[in-house]
Design an enzyme around this catalytic site. Sequence first.
Site: not given
Length: 504
Positions: A250, A287
């Site tokens: 990620e 994020c």
Amino acid sequence: MTPGGTMTSIAPTAIDTAASATTAGADALDALDDVATAARAAFATTVASTAAERATWLTAVADALDAAAGELIPLADEESHLGTTRLTGELARTTAQLRLFATAIVEGSYLEATVDHPDPTTTPPRPDLRRILRPLGPVAVFSASNFPFAFSVAGGDTASALAAGCPVIVKGHSAHPRLSRRTAEVVAGALAAAGAPEGIFGHVEGRETGIALVQHPEVRAVGFTGSLHGGRALFDLASSRPDPIPFYGELSAVNPVLITAAALDARADELAAGLAASFTLGAGQFCTNPGVVFVPAGSDFASRVDAAVGSAASVPMLTDGIAAAFAGGLDALATRDDVTVVAGDVAQRPGTGSAVVLSTTASAVRADPGALLAECFGPSTLVVEYDDVDDALAAIRAVGGSLTATVHAEPGEDLTGILAVLTEVAGRVLFAGWPTGVAVSWAQQHGGPWPSTTSIHTSVGVTALRRFLRPVAYQDAPESALPVELREENVLGIPRRIDGVLVV
């Protein structure tokens, strides 16, 4: 596992070897080799373990972390500056996640157990085929800086890998080294006390050790949460091995938000307040931070966001390096002729972050998406004014892959064209609210097209298990050679697909 099928309880040597792995140079690499060799030996047990056994291990870890909260949360706050309220909730999320995986693996549907009985009438004739998902082997997990519990030593990657039956070697993050070591001790102790095999869990530190970990021949997959630059470098290493392995990274996301004219007319102040709360949450170090927001031209929405933010003070960021990168990103945007600083001070104080709102146009984004849409990890957002929805969607296509995409619209608006674009660029599409906050559930998808992630899988929720499993089919196997989940009598009572029919 003993001949009788129960786990033997072995003292946790993983932490002893992990301590060696914090030293430099050859000693660290030798220690890593010891940890990896122990993980490979443990795999012989974990691959044959039952879901009930692994559920016991996961629950034991959750209980141990909860019991150590009074020690771990203050330590996390010292190193991360995230505050005890946020960290208390994050630890609770972490232990709930471990317990969710424990429940899910006993339920059994994650295995995708499938039985096709022989059928001589098909073309070609079908033999007896039985298919199931099996664990890959030892998994390397790289801790994240911004979630010292939920995406760190005992976070989602570790939980899902252990649940799948894979030993784990965690590379601790330099942003919270003392917390990482202590958490690793708690995890290893809980696993040992629960009867898990020696070597099932290890903890290492250091940049060079992390590079070697990705390349170690005993490691069969990597879970990573971090920067685009660092993740891409490790992804390339994993891919260039003599035996390439999956790298589940990620990496980077700006998480576009589209606000329609009707929504803005109906609730502009509410939307401005919601955005302000979302992009400043945790100093913007999420994020899923809404980094770019598309609004109708002439709406003066950026000024409303400025008013909603108010005089927010600077707050400590996770590390000085992250703070410096945030300030550098802001400076790169603010010096452009096509960007206006609407609120906040681009000149950030060292080690801290304060809210900044910038604005530009959809045409500017289309002209230079690489510069305007680079992730600026911190408490900032870029308001992009568009002439019409098609103008906004053309710019959103330039955003590239993101973890989330959000649309704020009014009831009755036709969203067909908007959703066609948002579902193409993001893994999770929101129709209300704001993207910060990721529920841990069966239906969650935390992952999207490149550069947000390197795979199609989620790193949050039960199906994160799928990353660390691979399918194996057994053809004409004797009953005794089959995994118990595939034998004719379904003694575990798990969901299975029998001759094409799902049997729950």
